[in-house]
Design a protein around this motif. Structure first.
Motif, PDB file in Angstrom:
ATOM      1  N   THR A  22       0.822  -1.206   0.000  1.00 43.82           N
ATOM      2  CA  THR A  22       0.000   0.000   0.000  1.00 43.82           C
ATOM      3  C   THR A  22       0.862   1.265   0.000  1.00 43.82           C
ATOM      4  OG1 THR A  22      -1.745  -1.177   1.179  1.00 43.82           O
ATOM      5  CG2 THR A  22      -1.842   1.224   1.207  1.00 43.82           C
ATOM      6  N   LEU A  23       0.615   2.117  -0.990  1.00 45.09           N
ATOM      7  CA  LEU A  23       1.248   3.429  -1.064  1.00 45.09           C
ATOM      8  C   LEU A  23       0.295   4.439  -0.450  1.00 45.09           C
ATOM      9  CD1 LEU A  23       3.491   5.350  -2.231  1.00 45.09           C
ATOM     10  CD2 LEU A  23       1.977   5.596  -4.224  1.00 45.09           C
ATOM     11  N   PHE A  24       0.762   5.148   0.574  1.00 41.99           N
ATOM     12  CA  PHE A  24      -0.034   6.239   1.134  1.00 41.99           C
ATOM     13  C   PHE A  24       0.406   7.531   0.460  1.00 41.99           C
ATOM     14  CE2 PHE A  24      -1.167   9.671   3.920  1.00 41.99           C
ATOM     15  CZ  PHE A  24      -2.471   9.353   4.262  1.00 41.99           C
ATOM     16  N   VAL A  25      -0.516   8.205  -0.201  1.00 41.52           N
ATOM     17  CA  VAL A  25      -0.228   9.491  -0.841  1.00 41.52           C
ATOM     18  C   VAL A  25      -0.466  10.572   0.199  1.00 41.52           C
ATOM     19  CG1 VAL A  25      -0.851  11.088  -2.687  1.00 41.52           C
ATOM     20  CG2 VAL A  25      -0.824   8.614  -3.119  1.00 41.52           C
ATOM     21  N   TRP A  26       0.622  11.217   0.581  1.00 43.23           N
ATOM     22  CA  TRP A  26       0.614  12.192   1.663  1.00 43.23           C
ATOM     23  C   TRP A  26       0.102  13.542   1.173  1.00 43.23           C
ATOM     24  CZ3 TRP A  26       5.808  13.053   4.699  1.00 43.23           C
ATOM     25  CH2 TRP A  26       5.647  14.029   5.675  1.00 43.23           C
ATOM     26  N   GLN A  27       0.674  14.031   0.081  1.00 49.49           N
ATOM     27  CA  GLN A  27       0.297  15.359  -0.384  1.00 49.49           C
ATOM     28  C   GLN A  27       0.579  15.478  -1.875  1.00 49.49           C
ATOM     29  OE1 GLN A  27       2.379  18.754   1.497  1.00 49.49           O
ATOM     30  NE2 GLN A  27       0.348  19.589   1.885  1.00 49.49           N
ATOM     31  N   ILE A  28      -0.298  16.193  -2.558  1.00 46.70           N
ATOM     32  CA  ILE A  28      -0.120  16.526  -3.967  1.00 46.70           C
ATOM     33  C   ILE A  28      -0.283  18.027  -4.084  1.00 46.70           C
ATOM     34  CG2 ILE A  28      -1.011  16.290  -6.320  1.00 46.70           C
ATOM     35  CD1 ILE A  28      -2.190  13.582  -5.479  1.00 46.70           C
ATOM     36  N   VAL A  29       0.655  18.659  -4.772  1.00 44.90           N
ATOM     37  CA  VAL A  29       0.551  20.098  -5.005  1.00 44.90           C
ATOM     38  C   VAL A  29       0.929  20.379  -6.456  1.00 44.90           C
ATOM     39  CG1 VAL A  29       2.897  20.515  -4.109  1.00 44.90           C
ATOM     40  CG2 VAL A  29       1.236  22.404  -4.194  1.00 44.90           C
ATOM     41  N   ILE A  30       0.142  21.247  -7.074  1.00 47.56           N
ATOM     42  CA  ILE A  30       0.369  21.677  -8.459  1.00 47.56           C
ATOM     43  C   ILE A  30       0.335  23.202  -8.459  1.00 47.56           C
ATOM     44  CG2 ILE A  30      -0.483  21.584 -10.844  1.00 47.56           C
ATOM     45  CD1 ILE A  30       0.087  18.810  -9.861  1.00 47.56           C
ATOM     46  N   SER A  31       1.299  23.833  -9.119  1.00 49.87           N
ATOM     47  CA  SER A  31       1.298  25.296  -9.210  1.00 49.87           C
ATOM     48  C   SER A  31       0.057  25.759  -9.963  1.00 49.87           C
ATOM     49  CB  SER A  31       2.559  25.794  -9.922  1.00 49.87           C
ATOM     50  OG  SER A  31       2.502  25.471 -11.297  1.00 49.87           O
ATOM     51  N   SER A  32      -0.367  26.974  -9.696  1.00 48.50           N
ATOM     52  CA  SER A  32      -1.577  27.488 -10.350  1.00 48.50           C
ATOM     53  C   SER A  32      -1.438  27.472 -11.875  1.00 48.50           C
ATOM     54  CB  SER A  32      -1.899  28.901  -9.849  1.00 48.50           C
ATOM     55  OG  SER A  32      -0.816  29.775 -10.095  1.00 48.50           O
ATOM     56  N   GLU A  33      -0.231  27.690 -12.391  1.00 50.91           N
ATOM     57  CA  GLU A  33      -0.007  27.712 -13.843  1.00 50.91           C
ATOM     58  C   GLU A  33      -0.132  26.328 -14.476  1.00 50.91           C
ATOM     59  OE1 GLU A  33       1.809  30.357 -11.349  1.00 50.91           O
ATOM     60  OE2 GLU A  33       2.982  28.575 -11.821  1.00 50.91           O
ATOM     61  N   ALA A  34       0.086  25.273 -13.699  1.00 49.69           N
ATOM     62  CA  ALA A  34       0.103  23.918 -14.256  1.00 49.69           C
ATOM     63  C   ALA A  34      -1.177  23.133 -13.963  1.00 49.69           C
ATOM     64  CB  ALA A  34       1.318  23.161 -13.711  1.00 49.69           C
ATOM     65  N   ARG A  35      -2.146  23.757 -13.291  1.00 49.43           N
ATOM     66  CA  ARG A  35      -3.375  23.051 -12.935  1.00 49.43           C
ATOM     67  C   ARG A  35      -4.273  22.833 -14.148  1.00 49.43           C
ATOM     68  NH1 ARG A  35      -4.190  26.648  -7.648  1.00 49.43           N
ATOM     69  NH2 ARG A  35      -2.430  25.759  -6.513  1.00 49.43           N
ATOM     70  N   GLY A  36      -5.107  21.811 -14.040  1.00 49.34           N
ATOM     71  CA  GLY A  36      -6.099  21.546 -15.080  1.00 49.34           C
ATOM     72  C   GLY A  36      -5.556  20.839 -16.302  1.00 49.34           C
ATOM     73  N   LYS A  37      -4.365  20.264 -16.206  1.00 47.26           N
ATOM     74  CA  LYS A  37      -3.725  19.612 -17.352  1.00 47.26           C
ATOM     75  C   LYS A  37      -3.459  18.127 -17.094  1.00 47.26           C
ATOM     76  CE  LYS A  37      -1.515  23.974 -18.478  1.00 47.26           C
ATOM     77  NZ  LYS A  37      -0.259  24.710 -18.561  1.00 47.26           N
ATOM     78  N   GLY A  38      -4.054  17.581 -16.033  1.00 48.43           N
ATOM     79  CA  GLY A  38      -3.880  16.168 -15.735  1.00 48.43           C
ATOM     80  C   GLY A  38      -2.543  15.811 -15.106  1.00 48.43           C
ATOM     81  N   LEU A  39      -1.809  16.803 -14.625  1.00 51.24           N
ATOM     82  CA  LEU A  39      -0.471  16.559 -14.093  1.00 51.24           C
ATOM     83  C   LEU A  39      -0.495  15.684 -12.836  1.00 51.24           C
ATOM     84  CD1 LEU A  39       2.553  16.977 -14.248  1.00 51.24           C
ATOM     85  CD2 LEU A  39       2.243  19.187 -13.088  1.00 51.24           C
ATOM     86  N   ALA A  40      -1.463  15.877 -11.963  1.00 48.69           N
ATOM     87  CA  ALA A  40      -1.505  15.093 -10.726  1.00 48.69           C
ATOM     88  C   ALA A  40      -1.619  13.602 -11.040  1.00 48.69           C
ATOM     89  CB  ALA A  40      -2.669  15.554  -9.844  1.00 48.69           C
ATOM     90  N   LYS A  41      -2.487  13.243 -11.957  1.00 50.56           N
ATOM     91  CA  LYS A  41      -2.639  11.829 -12.297  1.00 50.56           C
ATOM     92  C   LYS A  41      -1.397  11.300 -12.999  1.00 50.56           C
ATOM     93  CE  LYS A  41      -6.008  10.547 -15.082  1.00 50.56           C
ATOM     94  NZ  LYS A  41      -7.308  10.033 -15.592  1.00 50.56           N
ATOM     95  N   ARG A  42      -0.776  12.107 -13.828  1.00 43.07           N
ATOM     96  CA  ARG A  42       0.478  11.687 -14.475  1.00 43.07           C
ATOM     97  C   ARG A  42       1.554  11.416 -13.441  1.00 43.07           C
ATOM     98  NH1 ARG A  42       1.837  16.089 -18.808  1.00 43.07           N
ATOM     99  NH2 ARG A  42       3.775  14.919 -18.868  1.00 43.07           N
TER     100      ARG A  42
END
Length: 173
Positions: free
Chosen positions: A75-95
């Protein structure tokens, strides 16, 4: 290892030198819970094998921190995900999450766990989408309660459990 997709983003294994830029990125991304700079240094050093830093040129634009649970090596526990405002909405978190699952440190991972507040629609959408992509289930339950665990100072945190799944691995990306 590095991944250079067509959008010129570079996926890197974190290093301690990324701790302060990570601290700034989180500070610039409310309502994320800030950590101390020391905590961010540990995320970038002690947990580097299960973290992903994404750069656009010299600018840190995304980061995932997580760890394999000591009592659940699948099991991988995902602690935190952060994306800069300029890079949001482009599927980066899932990538970033998919990139992380292909790492050697996650070779035995069959589940992902994370906690999310009930009103964090972006995170709920991300993890629902990831579960669909992994062709698996997503379950959730209240894990940390507002009054019991946070003294009324923070919303409930729901535990999301994604899995079981299998990731086809080629060479590490």
């Amino acid at each position: 290892m590095n991944d250079k997709p067509s959008d010129n983003l570079e996926f890197r294994r974190p290093t301690a030198e990324m701790g302060y830029p990570l601290h700034r990125l989180i500070a610039d991304s409310p309502p994320l819970d800030p950590n101390s700079i020391y905590c961010n240094l540990l995320q970038c050093s002690h947990f580097a094998d299960t973290g992903v830093a994404v750069f656009d040129g010299e600018q840190l634009v995304g980061f995932v921190s997580g760890y394999v649970l000591p009592n659940k090596p699948d099991t991988l526990f995902v602690w935190q995900i952060v994306i800069s405002s300029e890079a949001r909405g482009k599927g980066l978190a899932k990538r970033m999450l998919k990139h992380l699952l292909e790492r050697e440190a996650c070779v035995d991972v069959r589940y992902i766990e994370t906690t999310i507040t009930p009103d964090n629609e972006a995170s709920w959408g991300l993890f629902r989408s990831l579960a669909r992509d992994l062709d698996t289930e997503l379950d959730s339950e209240v894990y940390f309660e507002k009054d019991t665990h946070f003294g009324g100072q923070h919303d409930d945190e729901h535990l999301l459990i994604i899995g079981p799944f299998h990731v086809e691995r080629g060479s590490e990306v």
